[in-house]
Scaffold this motif. Structure first.
Motif, PDB file in Angstrom:
ATOM      1  N   ASP A 190      23.107  -3.467  11.027  1.00  0.00           N
ATOM      2  CA  ASP A 190      24.332  -3.318  11.801  1.00  0.00           C
ATOM      3  C   ASP A 190      25.203  -2.227  11.196  1.00  0.00           C
ATOM      4  O   ASP A 190      25.343  -2.113   9.989  1.00  0.00           O
ATOM      5  CB  ASP A 190      25.100  -4.649  11.797  1.00  0.00           C
ATOM      6  CG  ASP A 190      26.372  -4.565  12.597  1.00  0.00           C
ATOM      7  OD1 ASP A 190      26.355  -3.912  13.637  1.00  0.00           O
ATOM      8  OD2 ASP A 190      27.364  -5.174  12.152  1.00  0.00           O
ATOM      9  N   SER A 203      19.211 -14.560  23.621  1.00  0.00           N
ATOM     10  CA  SER A 203      20.193 -13.884  24.463  1.00  0.00           C
ATOM     11  C   SER A 203      20.825 -12.751  23.672  1.00  0.00           C
ATOM     12  O   SER A 203      20.540 -12.550  22.483  1.00  0.00           O
ATOM     13  CB  SER A 203      21.277 -14.867  24.910  1.00  0.00           C
ATOM     14  OG  SER A 203      22.024 -15.313  23.789  1.00  0.00           O
ATOM     15  N   GLU A 204      21.727 -11.995  24.315  1.00  0.00           N
ATOM     16  CA  GLU A 204      22.439 -10.927  23.617  1.00  0.00           C
ATOM     17  C   GLU A 204      23.285 -11.495  22.490  1.00  0.00           C
ATOM     18  O   GLU A 204      23.495 -10.849  21.467  1.00  0.00           O
ATOM     19  CB  GLU A 204      23.322 -10.164  24.603  1.00  0.00           C
ATOM     20  CG  GLU A 204      23.966  -8.918  24.015  1.00  0.00           C
ATOM     21  CD  GLU A 204      24.725  -8.129  25.047  1.00  0.00           C
ATOM     22  OE1 GLU A 204      25.319  -7.111  24.680  1.00  0.00           O
ATOM     23  OE2 GLU A 204      24.724  -8.529  26.222  1.00  0.00           O
ATOM     24  N   VAL A 205      23.756 -12.739  22.677  1.00  0.00           N
ATOM     25  CA  VAL A 205      24.521 -13.408  21.630  1.00  0.00           C
ATOM     26  C   VAL A 205      23.679 -13.544  20.358  1.00  0.00           C
ATOM     27  O   VAL A 205      24.164 -13.364  19.253  1.00  0.00           O
ATOM     28  CB  VAL A 205      25.006 -14.790  22.114  1.00  0.00           C
ATOM     29  CG1 VAL A 205      25.612 -15.582  20.958  1.00  0.00           C
ATOM     30  CG2 VAL A 205      26.028 -14.631  23.232  1.00  0.00           C
ATOM     31  N   SER A 206      22.399 -13.859  20.528  1.00  0.00           N
ATOM     32  CA  SER A 206      21.513 -14.030  19.377  1.00  0.00           C
ATOM     33  C   SER A 206      21.359 -12.741  18.589  1.00  0.00           C
ATOM     34  O   SER A 206      21.349 -12.746  17.354  1.00  0.00           O
ATOM     35  CB  SER A 206      20.136 -14.516  19.841  1.00  0.00           C
ATOM     36  OG  SER A 206      20.230 -15.782  20.440  1.00  0.00           O
ATOM     37  N   ILE A 207      21.222 -11.629  19.289  1.00  0.00           N
ATOM     38  CA  ILE A 207      21.098 -10.344  18.608  1.00  0.00           C
ATOM     39  C   ILE A 207      22.369 -10.057  17.807  1.00  0.00           C
ATOM     40  O   ILE A 207      22.318  -9.589  16.668  1.00  0.00           O
ATOM     41  CB  ILE A 207      20.832  -9.228  19.628  1.00  0.00           C
ATOM     42  CG1 ILE A 207      19.506  -9.495  20.343  1.00  0.00           C
ATOM     43  CG2 ILE A 207      20.817  -7.861  18.939  1.00  0.00           C
ATOM     44  CD1 ILE A 207      19.215  -8.524  21.468  1.00  0.00           C
ATOM     45  N   ASN A 208      23.528 -10.370  18.404  1.00  0.00           N
ATOM     46  CA  ASN A 208      24.790 -10.182  17.687  1.00  0.00           C
ATOM     47  C   ASN A 208      24.864 -11.046  16.442  1.00  0.00           C
ATOM     48  O   ASN A 208      25.419 -10.639  15.420  1.00  0.00           O
ATOM     49  CB  ASN A 208      25.975 -10.511  18.605  1.00  0.00           C
ATOM     50  CG  ASN A 208      26.166  -9.490  19.707  1.00  0.00           C
ATOM     51  OD1 ASN A 208      25.793  -8.335  19.546  1.00  0.00           O
ATOM     52  ND2 ASN A 208      26.727  -9.911  20.813  1.00  0.00           N
ATOM     53  N   THR A 254      22.818  -9.082  13.725  1.00  0.00           N
ATOM     54  CA  THR A 254      23.354  -7.786  13.320  1.00  0.00           C
ATOM     55  C   THR A 254      24.761  -7.887  12.731  1.00  0.00           C
ATOM     56  O   THR A 254      25.100  -7.156  11.799  1.00  0.00           O
ATOM     57  CB  THR A 254      23.379  -6.812  14.510  1.00  0.00           C
ATOM     58  OG1 THR A 254      24.125  -7.390  15.586  1.00  0.00           O
ATOM     59  CG2 THR A 254      21.966  -6.528  14.997  1.00  0.00           C
ATOM     60  N   LEU A 296      11.596  -9.940  17.874  1.00  0.00           N
ATOM     61  CA  LEU A 296      12.974  -9.629  17.505  1.00  0.00           C
ATOM     62  C   LEU A 296      13.045  -9.091  16.083  1.00  0.00           C
ATOM     63  O   LEU A 296      13.735  -8.107  15.810  1.00  0.00           O
ATOM     64  CB  LEU A 296      13.849 -10.875  17.636  1.00  0.00           C
ATOM     65  CG  LEU A 296      15.306 -10.748  17.165  1.00  0.00           C
ATOM     66  CD1 LEU A 296      16.024  -9.663  17.945  1.00  0.00           C
ATOM     67  CD2 LEU A 296      16.032 -12.086  17.313  1.00  0.00           C
ATOM     68  N   HIS A 328      29.529 -18.126  22.422  1.00  0.00           N
ATOM     69  CA  HIS A 328      29.335 -17.735  23.812  1.00  0.00           C
ATOM     70  C   HIS A 328      30.696 -17.586  24.485  1.00  0.00           C
ATOM     71  O   HIS A 328      31.663 -18.267  24.122  1.00  0.00           O
ATOM     72  CB  HIS A 328      28.498 -18.779  24.556  1.00  0.00           C
ATOM     73  CG  HIS A 328      27.063 -18.762  24.164  1.00  0.00           C
ATOM     74  ND1 HIS A 328      26.103 -18.077  24.868  1.00  0.00           N
ATOM     75  CD2 HIS A 328      26.407 -19.343  23.117  1.00  0.00           C
ATOM     76  CE1 HIS A 328      24.924 -18.232  24.282  1.00  0.00           C
ATOM     77  NE2 HIS A 328      25.089 -18.997  23.223  1.00  0.00           N
ATOM     78  N   PRO A 339      30.858 -12.447  20.799  1.00  0.00           N
ATOM     79  CA  PRO A 339      30.040 -11.837  21.864  1.00  0.00           C
ATOM     80  C   PRO A 339      30.163 -10.315  21.818  1.00  0.00           C
ATOM     81  O   PRO A 339      31.104  -9.785  21.232  1.00  0.00           O
ATOM     82  CB  PRO A 339      30.667 -12.396  23.154  1.00  0.00           C
ATOM     83  CG  PRO A 339      31.451 -13.590  22.718  1.00  0.00           C
ATOM     84  CD  PRO A 339      31.917 -13.292  21.320  1.00  0.00           C
ATOM     85  N   ALA A 340      29.229  -9.658  22.451  1.00  0.00           N
ATOM     86  CA  ALA A 340      29.275  -8.187  22.470  1.00  0.00           C
ATOM     87  C   ALA A 340      30.517  -7.740  23.222  1.00  0.00           C
ATOM     88  O   ALA A 340      30.906  -8.343  24.197  1.00  0.00           O
ATOM     89  CB  ALA A 340      28.021  -7.629  23.131  1.00  0.00           C
TER      90      ALA A 340
END
Length: 300
Positions: free
Chosen positions: A3, A167-172, A175, A229, A269, A299-300
């Motif tokens: 990140d 989900s995108e949350v998981s990637i955040n 990182t 991932l 979330h 969240p992103a």
């Protein structure tokens, strides 16, 4: 792919100067030292109602609100100086007056903080499963990750658990948390797959064998996704894949106890506070029941 964060990072540590808050103060200082090019803001918010209450309790008129604030400033400055000398970092004490969540969130945005560190216990820092408590408001409104300190022993995080749902949350989650995790830590990326109730499936003429085959398939697919991932992250960190079957919050809490997890990283979330209260969530259960430190990413 690590990140990327601002060149100069800011760790904001909120303290009410209670015994439990000291653990958050030390952890915030340790993380600031770990990051290297970073500074720590040590923040205490004096609520006006609290100042009025203390002044009212004093029989003498000598102790005014100004004197109360001066004493708080003195104590905070001494703590900042001690942490700065012990850890070799820059610690800036800040006193604010107002509502705790409002003042802290305003500072987070003003200073573009990278992380908020708070204690799980202390005066005004209790985690309760009700709407309106200070930590819940801070988690809900913080523009940056929030680290809640539950452990008395401040040691480097060695085993970190990051439950993910792809989900995108998981990637955040991954990182945003990596910069605050020591390079030699073991990081477990876990997917918890919920399984249909076996007793109900019997009425649908689904055998135990079919159910077991289904579980194996779900675990295999989840394991492949986690490994994909990990490959996409392209990180030199010690990232490991783990898949479990069961109710997410129960599995996570059991895993923490069984494998001596130091830090749990959860993703927030974009749900409103009332929905969290009425429906419940993995984050909600973890905040109240996890025995380790908990980081909530944004969240992103």
């Amino acid at each position: 792919m690590e990140d990327t964060m601002p060149e100069k990072r800011c760790i904001l540590t909120a303290t009410d100067m209670s015994d439990w808050a000291k653990f958050a103060e030390v952890r915030g200082a340790e993380l600031t030292k770990h990051l290297g090019n970073a500074e720590m803001l040590l923040v205490n918010v004096q609520e006006q109602s609290g100042l009025d209450f203390y002044a009212m309790l004093m029989a003498s008129q000598v102790l005014t609100q100004d004197l109360i604030r001066q004493e708080a400033e003195k104590t905070l400055a001494e703590t900042a100086r001690r942490l700065s000398e012990e850890k070799g970092i820059t610690v800036t004490p800040i006193i604010r007056t107002g509502k705790v969540p409002n003042e802290i969130q305003a500072l987070l945005e003003e200073k573009k903080a990278s992380l908020l560190v708070i204690g799980a216990h202390g005066q005004g820092y209790h985690f309760m499963p009700i709407i309106g408590n200070i930590p819940a408001k801070l988690v809900q409104g913080s523009p940056c990750p929030v680290l809640i300190i539950r452990q008395e022993e401040i040691r480097p995080y060695k085993r970190v658990l990051i439950p993910i749902d792809f989900s995108e949350v998981s990637i955040n989650q991954v990182t945003q948390s990596l910069p605050f995790i020591p390079e030699d830590s073991e990081i477990i990326l876990m997917s918890v797959c919920e399984s249909p109730c076996a007793s109900r499936l019997r009425y649908a003429n689904i055998t135990v064998e079919i159910l077991e085959e289904y579980r194996k398939k779900v675990k295999t697919e989840a394991l492949e996704k986690i490994n994909q991932l990990i490959e996409a992250l392209d990180s030199p960190r010690n990232l490991q894949a783990q898949v479990e079957i069961g109710i997410p919050h129960q599995v996570i809490l059991d895993y923490i106890r069984k494998y001596d997890i130091d830090l749990l990283v959860l993703g927030k979330h974009p749900r409103n506070r009332l929905e969290e209260y009425l429906v419940g969530s993995t984050v909600h259960y973890a905040l109240n029941e996890a025995e380790c430190d908990v980081m909530i990413t944004t969240p992103a």
